[in-house]
Design a protein around this motif. Structure first.
Motif, PDB file in Angstrom:
ATOM      1  N   TYR A  40       3.535  13.568 -10.314  1.00  0.00           N
ATOM      2  CA  TYR A  40       2.823  13.916 -10.053  1.00  0.00           C
ATOM      3  C   TYR A  40       2.208  15.294 -10.970  1.00  0.00           C
ATOM      4  O   TYR A  40       0.982  15.234 -11.148  1.00  0.00           O
ATOM      5  CB  TYR A  40       2.401  13.885  -8.290  1.00  0.00           C
ATOM      6  CG  TYR A  40       2.800  12.633  -7.568  1.00  0.00           C
ATOM      7  CD1 TYR A  40       2.689  11.397  -8.393  1.00  0.00           C
ATOM      8  CD2 TYR A  40       2.773  12.673  -6.423  1.00  0.00           C
ATOM      9  CE1 TYR A  40       3.046  10.036  -7.346  1.00  0.00           C
ATOM     10  CE2 TYR A  40       2.575  11.452  -5.306  1.00  0.00           C
ATOM     11  CZ  TYR A  40       2.840  10.400  -6.509  1.00  0.00           C
ATOM     12  OH  TYR A  40       2.808   9.102  -5.161  1.00  0.00           O
ATOM     13  N   GLU A  49      -4.698   6.715  -6.125  1.00  0.00           N
ATOM     14  CA  GLU A  49      -5.436   6.161  -4.508  1.00  0.00           C
ATOM     15  C   GLU A  49      -5.642   7.152  -3.939  1.00  0.00           C
ATOM     16  O   GLU A  49      -6.375   6.796  -3.011  1.00  0.00           O
ATOM     17  CB  GLU A  49      -5.414   4.399  -4.788  1.00  0.00           C
ATOM     18  CG  GLU A  49      -5.385   3.764  -5.741  1.00  0.00           C
ATOM     19  CD  GLU A  49      -4.615   2.148  -5.293  1.00  0.00           C
ATOM     20  OE1 GLU A  49      -3.986   2.376  -4.299  1.00  0.00           O
ATOM     21  OE2 GLU A  49      -4.913   1.858  -6.223  1.00  0.00           O
ATOM     22  N   GLN A  50      -4.149   8.021  -3.792  1.00  0.00           N
ATOM     23  CA  GLN A  50      -3.730   8.866  -2.670  1.00  0.00           C
ATOM     24  C   GLN A  50      -5.329   9.645  -2.309  1.00  0.00           C
ATOM     25  O   GLN A  50      -5.248  10.760  -3.394  1.00  0.00           O
ATOM     26  CB  GLN A  50      -3.364   9.911  -2.962  1.00  0.00           C
ATOM     27  CG  GLN A  50      -1.836   8.678  -2.280  1.00  0.00           C
ATOM     28  CD  GLN A  50      -0.519   9.794  -2.375  1.00  0.00           C
ATOM     29  OE1 GLN A  50      -0.262  10.956  -2.031  1.00  0.00           O
ATOM     30  NE2 GLN A  50       1.073   9.124  -3.297  1.00  0.00           N
ATOM     31  N   ASP A  51      -5.391   9.977  -1.200  1.00  0.00           N
ATOM     32  CA  ASP A  51      -6.480  11.247  -1.337  1.00  0.00           C
ATOM     33  C   ASP A  51      -6.542  11.562   0.130  1.00  0.00           C
ATOM     34  O   ASP A  51      -6.839  11.585   0.817  1.00  0.00           O
ATOM     35  CB  ASP A  51      -7.877  10.770  -1.473  1.00  0.00           C
ATOM     36  CG  ASP A  51      -8.975  12.278  -2.146  1.00  0.00           C
ATOM     37  OD1 ASP A  51      -8.376  13.469  -1.338  1.00  0.00           O
ATOM     38  OD2 ASP A  51     -10.175  12.303  -2.240  1.00  0.00           O
ATOM     39  N   LYS A  71      -9.656  16.624  -5.862  1.00  0.00           N
ATOM     40  CA  LYS A  71      -9.113  15.515  -4.752  1.00  0.00           C
ATOM     41  C   LYS A  71      -8.948  16.646  -4.382  1.00  0.00           C
ATOM     42  O   LYS A  71      -8.236  17.627  -4.307  1.00  0.00           O
ATOM     43  CB  LYS A  71      -8.666  14.064  -5.835  1.00  0.00           C
ATOM     44  CG  LYS A  71      -8.823  13.025  -6.378  1.00  0.00           C
ATOM     45  CD  LYS A  71      -8.028  12.079  -6.349  1.00  0.00           C
ATOM     46  CE  LYS A  71      -7.972  10.944  -6.582  1.00  0.00           C
ATOM     47  NZ  LYS A  71      -7.082   9.634  -6.446  1.00  0.00           N
ATOM     48  N   ILE A  89      -3.638  13.891  -1.688  1.00  0.00           N
ATOM     49  CA  ILE A  89      -2.075  13.344  -2.538  1.00  0.00           C
ATOM     50  C   ILE A  89      -1.146  14.791  -2.213  1.00  0.00           C
ATOM     51  O   ILE A  89      -1.826  15.775  -1.796  1.00  0.00           O
ATOM     52  CB  ILE A  89      -2.676  14.063  -4.230  1.00  0.00           C
ATOM     53  CG1 ILE A  89      -3.522  13.721  -5.125  1.00  0.00           C
ATOM     54  CG2 ILE A  89      -1.719  14.266  -5.355  1.00  0.00           C
ATOM     55  CD1 ILE A  89      -4.180  14.287  -6.344  1.00  0.00           C
ATOM     56  N   ASP A 100       1.015  -0.986  -0.094  1.00  0.00           N
ATOM     57  CA  ASP A 100       0.078  -0.041   0.099  1.00  0.00           C
ATOM     58  C   ASP A 100       0.782   1.194   0.108  1.00  0.00           C
ATOM     59  O   ASP A 100       1.018   1.824  -1.256  1.00  0.00           O
ATOM     60  CB  ASP A 100      -0.649   0.112   1.177  1.00  0.00           C
ATOM     61  CG  ASP A 100      -2.683  -1.001   0.846  1.00  0.00           C
ATOM     62  OD1 ASP A 100      -2.150  -1.143  -0.446  1.00  0.00           O
ATOM     63  OD2 ASP A 100      -3.046  -0.947   1.969  1.00  0.00           O
ATOM     64  N   ASN A 101       1.463   1.891   1.112  1.00  0.00           N
ATOM     65  CA  ASN A 101       2.383   2.863   1.198  1.00  0.00           C
ATOM     66  C   ASN A 101       3.491   2.496   0.134  1.00  0.00           C
ATOM     67  O   ASN A 101       4.327   1.810   0.869  1.00  0.00           O
ATOM     68  CB  ASN A 101       2.306   2.998   2.667  1.00  0.00           C
ATOM     69  CG  ASN A 101       1.245   3.688   3.434  1.00  0.00           C
ATOM     70  OD1 ASN A 101       0.012   4.263   2.781  1.00  0.00           O
ATOM     71  ND2 ASN A 101       1.370   2.699   4.301  1.00  0.00           N
ATOM     72  N   HIS A 102       3.509   2.928  -0.340  1.00  0.00           N
ATOM     73  CA  HIS A 102       4.821   3.449  -1.709  1.00  0.00           C
ATOM     74  C   HIS A 102       6.481   3.702  -1.069  1.00  0.00           C
ATOM     75  O   HIS A 102       6.057   4.894  -0.287  1.00  0.00           O
ATOM     76  CB  HIS A 102       4.497   4.114  -2.714  1.00  0.00           C
ATOM     77  CG  HIS A 102       5.152   5.338  -2.631  1.00  0.00           C
ATOM     78  ND1 HIS A 102       3.928   6.590  -2.518  1.00  0.00           N
ATOM     79  CD2 HIS A 102       5.826   6.531  -2.846  1.00  0.00           C
ATOM     80  CE1 HIS A 102       4.342   7.234  -2.693  1.00  0.00           C
ATOM     81  NE2 HIS A 102       5.190   7.857  -3.282  1.00  0.00           N
ATOM     82  N   GLN A 111       0.072   4.753  -6.658  1.00  0.00           N
ATOM     83  CA  GLN A 111      -0.580   5.055  -5.902  1.00  0.00           C
ATOM     84  C   GLN A 111      -1.341   6.450  -5.710  1.00  0.00           C
ATOM     85  O   GLN A 111      -2.198   6.673  -4.844  1.00  0.00           O
ATOM     86  CB  GLN A 111       0.349   5.411  -4.812  1.00  0.00           C
ATOM     87  CG  GLN A 111       1.554   3.781  -4.717  1.00  0.00           C
ATOM     88  CD  GLN A 111       0.854   3.540  -2.943  1.00  0.00           C
ATOM     89  OE1 GLN A 111      -0.168   3.630  -2.729  1.00  0.00           O
ATOM     90  NE2 GLN A 111       0.198   1.843  -2.815  1.00  0.00           N
ATOM     91  N   LEU A 112      -0.635   7.124  -6.714  1.00  0.00           N
ATOM     92  CA  LEU A 112      -1.270   8.374  -7.112  1.00  0.00           C
ATOM     93  C   LEU A 112      -2.919   8.210  -7.220  1.00  0.00           C
ATOM     94  O   LEU A 112      -3.803   8.782  -6.464  1.00  0.00           O
ATOM     95  CB  LEU A 112      -0.507   9.345  -7.803  1.00  0.00           C
ATOM     96  CG  LEU A 112      -0.364   9.835  -8.702  1.00  0.00           C
ATOM     97  CD1 LEU A 112      -0.995  11.461  -7.568  1.00  0.00           C
ATOM     98  CD2 LEU A 112      -0.720  10.647 -10.205  1.00  0.00           C
TER      99      LEU A 112
END
Lengths: 300, 335
Positions: A189, A175-177, A203, A179, A144-146, A172-173
């Motif tokens: 990014y 899903e990230q919220d 987001k 960011i 999960d956490n890169h 990951q980007l």
């Protein structure tokens, strides 16, 4: 045995160059000038300069009777003959030693960004959304956490990641919220958000950067961004986001801010741009490493 | 005995110079705090230094290679290696340049030495044009800058190679004079080397040549960088681009920009990429191909080696050919 002033002077110049570059390296000021990825090249430069200095040193005292190898090569400016042209030449050579000595280095700021066309760069990046094929997101291959194997302040030294890490960061980007734009991920990014702004609209995003103001923007809009350095700061390009908030007029240009907000899509001179509707912000100090470096992917 | 004494005196001189230099350096901070200049001066100095630091390794490698060529390669070698046929020689020059990892400022001392050794000017021109333009570092950085897309990187190499060939051929047909400055020409006649000397003597000879070359070249490099830093600090390219629109105008402007910025060919791709969606492909290729061939800082270095007339003709030929070929390509690209 005779002393050659001009050769001593040249040896001194070489030595001062060695010390100047070496001093930049040890004081860390070198990273205000070039991308740390290239620091090895600089080590090489210092190494060559030291060799040249040692060779030059042999020519300071020469034996007049056995006029050796060195003498033949003393062209143009022979011992003692000091004309205006030679003087001028040495003045030019000494110039960087002189300015490097008396003038401290500064960080590129909003006026440099203005020279490099902030709004041109912003619209250009955003336009990529319209004519590029859909952005490609690799499937996540890690947890999960890169996490990078390399320390977090990696940017101070290099921005080298493996292909897996890179793909994972991109995956990951999506899903990230919120960011979070770290120094390391910022450039990839930034590109992804510009290419695929519809997807990111709504987001939350957290980033820092310095403030740039442009008269063509609304009163409550500024640009928050940073410089991306490929090799040296002469090739710096500015990447940043349009940001909107009511307190914007009180921000001074060049101030560093950390902001959190929501990504929205706005229009600037007919071009769709991602914009940050700022919700929280604070003024921060300029980071130790104000510049960003493009991510290099090691191919395995 | 005398030799021993000489050695000791040289060591002492070295230590003395080192001490003097360190003394100067310890006062650095005090001096820096003594006065305050306009901010733009500090910025210009910073940009000036960053280009200098960027160029230094390449120039130093260039002078070392130049020194080694001077000592280890004879005119006979050159005569044997270079094809008699002019066009074959040009192609060979371009190919060698493509293999050689150079930079537009590091290549000038090498060219000077090669010409002195009797390499024909047309072959040297080809080498000088492709050396900085086509090499692994440039391909990789162009590839990364354009979003990991090989198209622009390949076009830069391919079109650049063709353009270099055309320029070298045109130059060989249009220039009949001796291209080198007379001062640089006279000098070689004096350098006569014993090719049977021991390796150590040879290498130390090469280093002495390298030092001389460094002092000869570095002043032009510094002046050129000073101009480039001035342009970068005081001229805005947003105003440059407000001058007009259209393919030809955009291409011309990007070429002007490439010339004025004088950014190393390893790093210019990111600048081009930041304009990639505003300008047609001809403008991007114009920027990417023209910059490594000629720019502000290397014009001055060229002037140190070649006659002014030669540099002027070279400048016009390169500009016209790059401009027309990329525009021609743009025409085909649309279809």
């Amino acid at each position: 045995m005779r002393f050659s002033f001009i050769h001593a002077f040249r040896a001194m110049i070489l030595l001062l160059f060695v010390l100047l570059v070496g001093d930049l390296y040890y004081s860390g000021e070198l990273f205000m000038l070039i991308n740390p990825d290239y620091q090895n090249l600089n080590g090489l430069a210092v190494f060559i300069l030291i060799i040249l200095f040692l060779v030059q040193l042999q020519r300071v005292w020469f034996q007049s009777e056995v006029c050796g190898h060195a003498c033949e090569h003393d062209h143009a400016h022979d011992q003692g003959t000091f004309n205006i042209k030679t003087c001028l030449a040495y003045l030019i050579i000494v110039f960087p030693i002189f300015t490097g000595f008396i003038l401290p280095f500064t960080t590129l700021d909003a006026s440099t960004a203005a020279n490099r066309g902030v709004m041109l760069s912003l619209t250009s990046h955003a336009l990529s959304a319209q004519n590029a094929e859909p952005f490609y997101y690799p499937n996540a291959t890690m947890d999960d956490n890169h996490q990078y194997d390399t320390p977090e302040d990696i940017n101070l030294y290099s921005n080298m990641v493996t292909k897996d890490e890179y793909e994972n960061a991109l995956a990951q980007l999506v899903e990230q919220d919120p960011i979070i734009m770290t120094d390391q991920d910022y450039s990839i990014y930034y590109e992804a958000i510009n290419k695929d702004m519809e997807n990111f609209s709504g987001k939350k995003i957290t980033l820092n950067g310095f403030v740039y103001k442009n008269p063509s923007l609304d009163y409550n809009q500024v640009v928050i961004g940073r410089f991306l350095i490929t090799h040296c700061i002469a090739d710096a390009s500015y990447i940043g986001f349009l940001a909107e908030l009511n307190q914007a007029p009180q921000w001074s240009e060049d101030a560093w801010v950390a902001v959190t907000g929501v990504i929205k899509i706005t229009e600037y001179e007919g071009v769709k741009l991602p914009m940050i509707q700022v919700e929280e912000w604070e003024v921060i100090n300029e980071p130790d490493q104000p510049y960003l470096y493009p991510m290099h992917i090691t191919i395995r | 005995m005398l030799n021993k004494l000489r050695g000791a005196v040289i060591d002492f001189t070295g230590l003395f110079l080192f001490g003097l230099a360190m003394c100067l350096f310890s006062y650095k901070e005090t001096i820096q705090l003594m006065f305050q200049l306009p901010a733009s001066i500090y910025k210009m100095n910073t940009i000036f230094f960053s280009i200098l630091i960027e160029a230094f390794p390449f120039v130093l490698l260039g002078v070392i290679i130049s020194g080694l060529i001077q000592i280890f390669i004879t005119e006979d070698h050159i005569k044997r290696w270079i094809p008699k046929n002019k066009y074959l020689a040009i192609t060979m020059g371009c190919l060698l340049g493509a293999v050689f990892p150079g930079c537009e400022c590091g290549i000038v001392p090498i060219i000077r030495r090669l010409l002195n050794k009797g390499v024909p000017i047309y072959a040297a021109t080809g080498f000088m044009l492709t050396g900085p333009l086509i090499n692994p570092l440039v391909i990789i950085s162009t590839y990364i800058a354009f979003g990991n897309d090989l198209k622009i990187a390949f076009l830069r190499m391919g079109l650049g190679f063709i353009i270099a060939l055309i320029i070298a051929i045109v130059m060989s047909l249009s220039i009949k004079m001796k291209p080198l400055r007379s001062s640089t020409h006279k000098k070689i006649k004096r350098d006569h080397h014993d090719f049977k000397a021991s390796l150590l003597t040879k290498i130390s000879g090469a280093m002495i040549h390298a030092t001389d070359e460094f002092f000869y070249m570095v002043k032009y490099l510094i002046l050129g960088i000073l101009f480039a830093a001035f342009v970068q600090t005081y001229i805005s390219y947003e105003t440059l681009f407000s001058l007009g629109e259209g393919e030809a105008v955009a291409t011309g402007l990007m070429m002007v920009l490439a010339y004025l910025l004088s950014v190393c060919s390893e790093a210019d791709a990111f600048i081009a990429a930041s304009f990639s969606n505003l300008f047609p492909i001809s403008a991007l290729l114009g920027f990417l191909i023209y910059g490594p061939m000629i720019d502000l800082k290397n014009t001055l270095m060229l002037l140190s080696v070649f006659k002014t007339k030669f540099v002027a003709v070279f400048f016009v030929v390169v500009t016209v050919i790059v401009f027309s070929v990329v525009l021609l390509f743009q025409g085909f690209y649309h279809r």
